[in-house]
Motif scaffolding. Structure first.
Motif, PDB file in Angstrom:
ATOM      1  N   ASN A  57      48.313  39.378  46.589  1.00  0.00           N
ATOM      2  CA  ASN A  57      47.063  38.213  46.046  1.00  0.00           C
ATOM      3  C   ASN A  57      46.147  38.645  44.298  1.00  0.00           C
ATOM      4  OD1 ASN A  57      45.158  36.011  45.562  1.00  0.00           O
ATOM      5  ND2 ASN A  57      44.020  36.705  46.689  1.00  0.00           N
ATOM      6  N   TYR A  58      47.090  38.713  43.435  1.00  0.00           N
ATOM      7  CA  TYR A  58      46.241  39.034  41.772  1.00  0.00           C
ATOM      8  C   TYR A  58      45.607  38.208  41.654  1.00  0.00           C
ATOM      9  CZ  TYR A  58      47.592  40.552  37.209  1.00  0.00           C
ATOM     10  OH  TYR A  58      47.975  40.713  36.148  1.00  0.00           O
ATOM     11  N   THR A  59      44.256  38.937  41.077  1.00  0.00           N
ATOM     12  CA  THR A  59      43.342  38.604  40.138  1.00  0.00           C
ATOM     13  C   THR A  59      43.099  39.861  38.947  1.00  0.00           C
ATOM     14  OG1 THR A  59      41.898  39.505  41.804  1.00  0.00           O
ATOM     15  CG2 THR A  59      42.297  37.304  41.675  1.00  0.00           C
ATOM     16  N   GLU A  60      42.444  39.713  37.946  1.00  0.00           N
ATOM     17  CA  GLU A  60      42.732  40.207  37.180  1.00  0.00           C
ATOM     18  C   GLU A  60      41.105  39.891  36.538  1.00  0.00           C
ATOM     19  OE1 GLU A  60      44.484  41.560  32.302  1.00  0.00           O
ATOM     20  OE2 GLU A  60      45.827  40.212  33.714  1.00  0.00           O
ATOM     21  N   ASP A  61      40.342  40.945  35.467  1.00  0.00           N
ATOM     22  CA  ASP A  61      39.601  41.509  34.899  1.00  0.00           C
ATOM     23  C   ASP A  61      39.403  41.270  33.518  1.00  0.00           C
ATOM     24  OD1 ASP A  61      36.552  41.187  34.288  1.00  0.00           O
ATOM     25  OD2 ASP A  61      36.215  42.310  36.010  1.00  0.00           O
ATOM     26  N   GLU A  62      39.419  40.642  32.771  1.00  0.00           N
ATOM     27  CA  GLU A  62      39.867  40.836  31.831  1.00  0.00           C
ATOM     28  C   GLU A  62      39.026  42.215  31.161  1.00  0.00           C
ATOM     29  OE1 GLU A  62      41.111  37.418  29.179  1.00  0.00           O
ATOM     30  OE2 GLU A  62      42.624  36.983  30.801  1.00  0.00           O
TER      31      GLU A  62
ATOM     32  N   ASN B  11      41.566  46.042  52.869  1.00  0.00           N
ATOM     33  CA  ASN B  11      42.982  45.586  52.081  1.00  0.00           C
ATOM     34  C   ASN B  11      43.105  46.082  50.802  1.00  0.00           C
ATOM     35  OD1 ASN B  11      45.370  46.271  51.972  1.00  0.00           O
ATOM     36  ND2 ASN B  11      45.915  44.111  53.674  1.00  0.00           N
ATOM     37  N   TYR B  12      42.869  46.204  49.986  1.00  0.00           N
ATOM     38  CA  TYR B  12      43.076  46.044  48.200  1.00  0.00           C
ATOM     39  C   TYR B  12      42.363  47.509  47.455  1.00  0.00           C
ATOM     40  CZ  TYR B  12      37.930  46.409  48.223  1.00  0.00           C
ATOM     41  OH  TYR B  12      36.671  47.095  48.003  1.00  0.00           O
ATOM     42  N   ALA B  13      43.374  47.184  46.642  1.00  0.00           N
ATOM     43  CA  ALA B  13      43.213  47.967  45.623  1.00  0.00           C
ATOM     44  C   ALA B  13      42.749  47.712  43.956  1.00  0.00           C
ATOM     45  CB  ALA B  13      44.191  48.763  45.296  1.00  0.00           C
ATOM     46  N   ASP B  14      42.243  48.968  43.554  1.00  0.00           N
ATOM     47  CA  ASP B  14      42.061  48.270  42.081  1.00  0.00           C
ATOM     48  C   ASP B  14      42.556  48.789  40.402  1.00  0.00           C
ATOM     49  OD1 ASP B  14      40.058  45.576  42.456  1.00  0.00           O
ATOM     50  OD2 ASP B  14      38.608  47.700  42.803  1.00  0.00           O
ATOM     51  N   LEU B  15      43.284  48.208  40.212  1.00  0.00           N
ATOM     52  CA  LEU B  15      44.394  48.957  39.282  1.00  0.00           C
ATOM     53  C   LEU B  15      44.255  48.500  37.769  1.00  0.00           C
ATOM     54  CD1 LEU B  15      47.923  48.483  40.946  1.00  0.00           C
ATOM     55  CD2 LEU B  15      46.250  50.048  41.353  1.00  0.00           C
ATOM     56  N   TYR B  16      44.499  49.579  37.372  1.00  0.00           N
ATOM     57  CA  TYR B  16      44.156  49.882  35.249  1.00  0.00           C
ATOM     58  C   TYR B  16      45.588  49.005  34.624  1.00  0.00           C
ATOM     59  CZ  TYR B  16      40.471  53.017  35.804  1.00  0.00           C
ATOM     60  OH  TYR B  16      39.616  53.763  35.681  1.00  0.00           O
TER      61      TYR B  16
ATOM     62  N   GLY C 235      38.972  45.294  32.097  1.00  0.00           N
ATOM     63  CA  GLY C 235      40.983  46.403  32.341  1.00  0.00           C
ATOM     64  C   GLY C 235      41.618  46.566  33.396  1.00  0.00           C
ATOM     65  N   LEU C 236      40.435  46.022  35.524  1.00  0.00           N
ATOM     66  CA  LEU C 236      41.312  46.003  35.763  1.00  0.00           C
ATOM     67  C   LEU C 236      41.725  44.937  36.750  1.00  0.00           C
ATOM     68  CD1 LEU C 236      38.416  47.691  38.064  1.00  0.00           C
ATOM     69  CD2 LEU C 236      40.358  48.769  36.969  1.00  0.00           C
ATOM     70  N   VAL C 237      43.007  45.019  37.661  1.00  0.00           N
ATOM     71  CA  VAL C 237      44.014  44.164  38.499  1.00  0.00           C
ATOM     72  C   VAL C 237      43.180  44.495  39.792  1.00  0.00           C
ATOM     73  CG1 VAL C 237      45.869  43.468  38.745  1.00  0.00           C
ATOM     74  CG2 VAL C 237      45.857  43.989  36.597  1.00  0.00           C
ATOM     75  N   HIS C 238      43.007  43.596  40.508  1.00  0.00           N
ATOM     76  CA  HIS C 238      42.931  43.555  41.825  1.00  0.00           C
ATOM     77  C   HIS C 238      43.786  42.822  42.854  1.00  0.00           C
ATOM     78  CE1 HIS C 238      39.509  43.050  45.240  1.00  0.00           C
ATOM     79  NE2 HIS C 238      40.371  42.390  45.614  1.00  0.00           N
ATOM     80  N   LEU C 239      44.499  43.794  43.583  1.00  0.00           N
ATOM     81  CA  LEU C 239      45.413  43.363  44.034  1.00  0.00           C
ATOM     82  C   LEU C 239      44.791  43.622  45.866  1.00  0.00           C
ATOM     83  CD1 LEU C 239      48.927  45.813  43.009  1.00  0.00           C
ATOM     84  CD2 LEU C 239      48.353  43.205  42.654  1.00  0.00           C
ATOM     85  N   GLU C 240      44.463  42.170  46.629  1.00  0.00           N
ATOM     86  CA  GLU C 240      44.390  42.113  47.825  1.00  0.00           C
ATOM     87  C   GLU C 240      45.580  42.049  48.953  1.00  0.00           C
ATOM     88  OE1 GLU C 240      41.683  38.820  50.527  1.00  0.00           O
ATOM     89  OE2 GLU C 240      41.762  38.580  47.845  1.00  0.00           O
ATOM     90  N   LYS C 241      45.767  42.332  49.572  1.00  0.00           N
ATOM     91  CA  LYS C 241      46.689  42.764  50.524  1.00  0.00           C
ATOM     92  C   LYS C 241      47.690  43.618  50.052  1.00  0.00           C
ATOM     93  CE  LYS C 241      44.040  39.303  54.067  1.00  0.00           C
ATOM     94  NZ  LYS C 241      44.326  37.920  54.169  1.00  0.00           N
TER      95      LYS C 241
END
Length: 120
Positions: A18-23, A62-67, A26-32
């Motif tokens: 499950n993808y969300t982006e915080d413009e 169960n999530y990760a934040d990526l650049y 600059g982080l992308v949140h990947l859930e599960k």
């Protein structure tokens, strides 16, 4: 609402999540997140497999934040793959809850040793 995407990382990893982006950040949140990989069988048939991308027996959430610069591309998966992913995540969530309620980390580790597979 879920926004399920396949994300290809600079490392070459393919992740469905499950993808969300915080413009702003600059982080992308990947859930599960689940790693997707392919294996060719001796018969020549390809098998797509999924496994948890994070070490679920070691992390609280169960999530990760990526650049965003760590991502090569974002792909819209087919509906059938989204359904398969959601069913797999339901199974994973159930295993996590059972293991945490019973405090059987080794059982969780052994169960996650078995990947989900779809024959292509």
């Amino acid at each position: 609402m879920h926004n399920i995407k396949i994300v290809r990382l600079q490392s070459g990893d393919d992740i469905i999540a499950n993808y969300t982006e915080d413009e702003n950040s600059g982080l992308v949140h990947l859930e599960k997140p689940m790693a997707i990989f392919f294996k060719r069988l001796p018969t020549g048939r390809a098998v797509m497999m999924m496994s948890p991308w994070l070490p679920l027996e070691l992390v609280e959430n169960n999530y990760a934040d990526l650049y965003s610069q760590d991502i090569l591309t974002i792909i819209e998966p087919k509906k059938s793959l989204i359904e398969y992913y959601q069913n797999a995540m339901d199974d994973v969530q159930q295993l996590i809850e059972e293991a945490r309620s019973e405090e059987h980390t080794s059982e969780l580790q052994s169960r996650f040793g078995i990947s989900y597979a779809v024959f292509c």
